[in-house]
Design an enzyme around this catalytic site. Structure first.
Site, mmCIF file in Angstrom:
data_model
loop_
_atom_site.group_PDB
_atom_site.id
_atom_site.type_symbol
_atom_site.label_atom_id
_atom_site.label_comp_id
_atom_site.label_asym_id
_atom_site.label_seq_id
_atom_site.Cartn_x
_atom_site.Cartn_y
_atom_site.Cartn_z
ATOM 1 N N ASP A 1 0.750 -1.148 0.012
ATOM 2 C CA ASP A 1 0.032 -0.086 0.065
ATOM 3 C C ASP A 1 0.911 1.371 0.095
ATOM 4 O OD1 ASP A 1 -2.374 1.425 -0.125
ATOM 5 O OD2 ASP A 1 -3.254 0.454 1.743
ATOM 6 N N TYR B 1 6.949 -10.123 7.215
ATOM 7 C CA TYR B 1 6.573 -8.575 7.585
ATOM 8 C C TYR B 1 6.963 -7.969 8.653
ATOM 9 C CZ TYR B 1 3.112 -8.191 3.498
ATOM 10 O OH TYR B 1 2.653 -8.199 2.187
#
Length: 548
Positions: A307, A367
């Site tokens: 994003d 992540y």
């Protein structure tokens, strides 16, 4: 066959443009020199020509020089659109050397000695060798490579078709590919033989349209498709399935994957957007410049659609090409990096299996989420860390993280876009570590896949636990709700804030080692074309999302 077979030099029009650009550069230099000479003569004869004559000569020389340079740059840019930059530089430089010598002799009486002519001949020979070595595959060869792939037959597009429909065409459905001895892999030669056999069978099969048959949907049997609809149209007019894959001609015949790192601060995420800067747009532009292929042929895609503001250290990007000879695994990353902004870099490149899918072939992702816990944010890390100046209960955060580990329905820890609710919300979280690092905390999250913004939702929940705004039972309650209710309870306050994108980093994407074997089929049970590209969707395609 010579060593230059399969290569081609520049076209005649490109040669003319390069020669014109080089000559214009020489003319610009001549105008500048003429302006200076005229100004000097005017200075010597100031009483006869007037006081403004030297300035007029200089201005005229500069104006003509700028005009010649403008033409030179216009022709140079036109050449760059049709030829590699190295070829353009070589050709323009050669024309400039010759034109400079001839103009110097004609306008200023400079001598063209034998030594000068020998030097020019040596330089031109070297430039010619560089130009030939930089020439890529001939356009005709690239076109033949693209045309060599036959259009997918109806049988190849319908792997689930059974006997008894459209005559005996069901017998010609693509069989399972032959296996290598002692392994579950399929060689490319076997793939091509299989595709040719399927094409031959499809040509020999009777035409359903000619016989007036009305087949059902692809993948069905007994006159009814897998979607439950009965066939009512001629075979040649059958509507394509809504989930039909891309035609293989849309992407190149050879697949590659590369590891990409980027600082996402200046970009609106990975995915291409019409009026916003994105990582994908920058990479597509650079690849298209180097390979001289359209974005449809390149088929650029990434393992994670990060994003806006999200960073990556190990993003994996896949692209295709019809020009594998142009891709040197050692030198290609540097060539592409030279065209990328400073905040995007390619660190590694490999050829892949022909049916490799950058999202579906991944087995897991890692992540990292970084948090600055100082009283004032650190200006050296503020682009990559979320600032939380309040004290955090780290043991409570670790207890909450332990509840999230495992296989769960993570619907309540994702965004509630309606089109995403149809995707599988059950994911396996292998670890969620809350680590204390210098200046703050780092959350390391590893799992099989992630829902949209799942990592940032989980980070927000753990921060709320650390600040005491949520109780220890909140996570268990949300996991129990799962997909029985839309996430966010219809827009109601969830009790925490979703963590901002700037602290998130896509660290690693895991793949099995066989993905980097160009002679392997990763999905041997699915139909392939002669190049090994899939003619059906890979398992799990469009079911995984960006965790950020």
């Amino acid at each position: 066959m010579s060593s230059t077979a399969g290569r081609t030099g520049p076209s005649r029009s490109a040669l003319v443009d390069c020669a014109l650009a080089g000559c214009c550069g020489a003319v610009a230099a001549a105008f500048a020199r003429l302006g200076g000479s005229c100004a000097a003569a005017a200075e010597a004869a100031r009483g006869r020509w007037g006081p403004w004559a030297p300035w007029a000569c200089r201005a005229a020389g500069i104006g003509l020089m700028l005009a010649a340079n403008a033409v030179m740059f216009a022709r140079y840019v036109a050449c760059l659109r049709r030829l590699p930059s190295l070829q353009v530089t070589v050709l323009v430089q050669g024309a400039n050397i010759v034109a400079t010598g001839l103009l110097g002799h004609a306008l200023f009486g400079e001598l063209l000695t034998a030594r000068w002519l020998a030097g020019v001949a040596a330089v031109m020979s070297g430039l010619a060798l560089i130009c030939l070595s930089a020439a890529g595959p001939a356009p005709e060869q690239a076109a033949q490579t693209a045309v060599a792939t036959p259009p997918p037959t109806a049988l190849q597009q319908r792997p689930g078709r059974r006997k008894g429909r459209a005559g005996e065409a069901g017998d010609a459905a693509t069989p399972a590919p032959p296996q290598q001895a002692g392994s579950g892999r399929v060689t490319r030669s076997a793939a091509r033989a299989l595709a040719q056999k399927a094409d031959t069978a499809s040509v020999e099969a009777p035409s359903a349209a000619a016989g007036g048959a009305a087949p059902g949907d692809a993948g069905g049997g007994g006159g009814q498709g897998s979607s439950g609809r009965t066939g009512g149209a001629a075979a040649g007019a059958a509507a394509p399935s809504r989930a039909a894959p891309k035609q293989p001609q849309e992407v190149g015949t050879h697949s590659y994957r590369m590891v990409v790192a980027y600082d996402g601060t200046a970009y609106s995420g990975w995915q291409l957007q019409p009026k916003a800067p994105t990582i994908q747009a920058q990479i597509e532009r650079a690849l298209s410049t180097v390979l001289r292929e359209a974005r449809g042929t390149l088929g650029v895609s990434a393992a994670g659609r990060t994003d806006a503001g999200v960073h990556a250290a190990g993003q994996v990007v896949q692209f295709h090409t019809n020009r594998p000879d142009w891709v040197d695994l050692e030198k290609f990353p540097a060539r592409v990096n030279s065209l990328l902004p400073h905040d995007i870099r390619i660190s590694w490149l490999a050829a892949t299996a022909p049916d490799f899918n950058v999202t579906c072939s991944a087995t897991g992702k890692i992540y990292h989420y970084s948090i600055d816990t100082g009283r004032a944010h650190n200006p050296l890390t503020h682009r990559h860390r979320m600032h939380v100046p309040r004290p955090l209960d780290v043991p409570a955060m670790r207890a909450g993280a332990a509840l999230l580990v495992g296989t769960h329905d993570f619907t309540q820890f994702s965004n509630n876009a309606p089109e995403r609710l149809r995707r599988n919300p059950v994911k396996s979280l292998w670890r969620l570590d809350v680590l204390e690092v210098e200046g703050g905390l780092r959350l390391e999250v590893e799992g099989s896949g992630f829902l949209y913004k799942q990592v940032r939702h989980m980070t927000g929940v753990l921060l709320a636990l650390g600040e005491g705004r949520l109780g220890p039972d909140y996570i268990s309650e949300r996991l129990a709700v799962g997909a029985s209710r839309p996430p966010g309870a219809g827009g109601a306050w969830r009790g925490y804030n979703v963590a901002p994108g700037k602290g998130l980093l896509l660290h690693t994407v895991h793949y099995p080692p066989e993905v980097d074997d160009p002679n392997t089929w990763l999905y041997p049970s699915l139909p392939h074309d002669e190049w090994g590209r899939l003619l059906a969707r890979a398992p799990g395609e469009s079911t995984d999302e960006d965790g950020g």
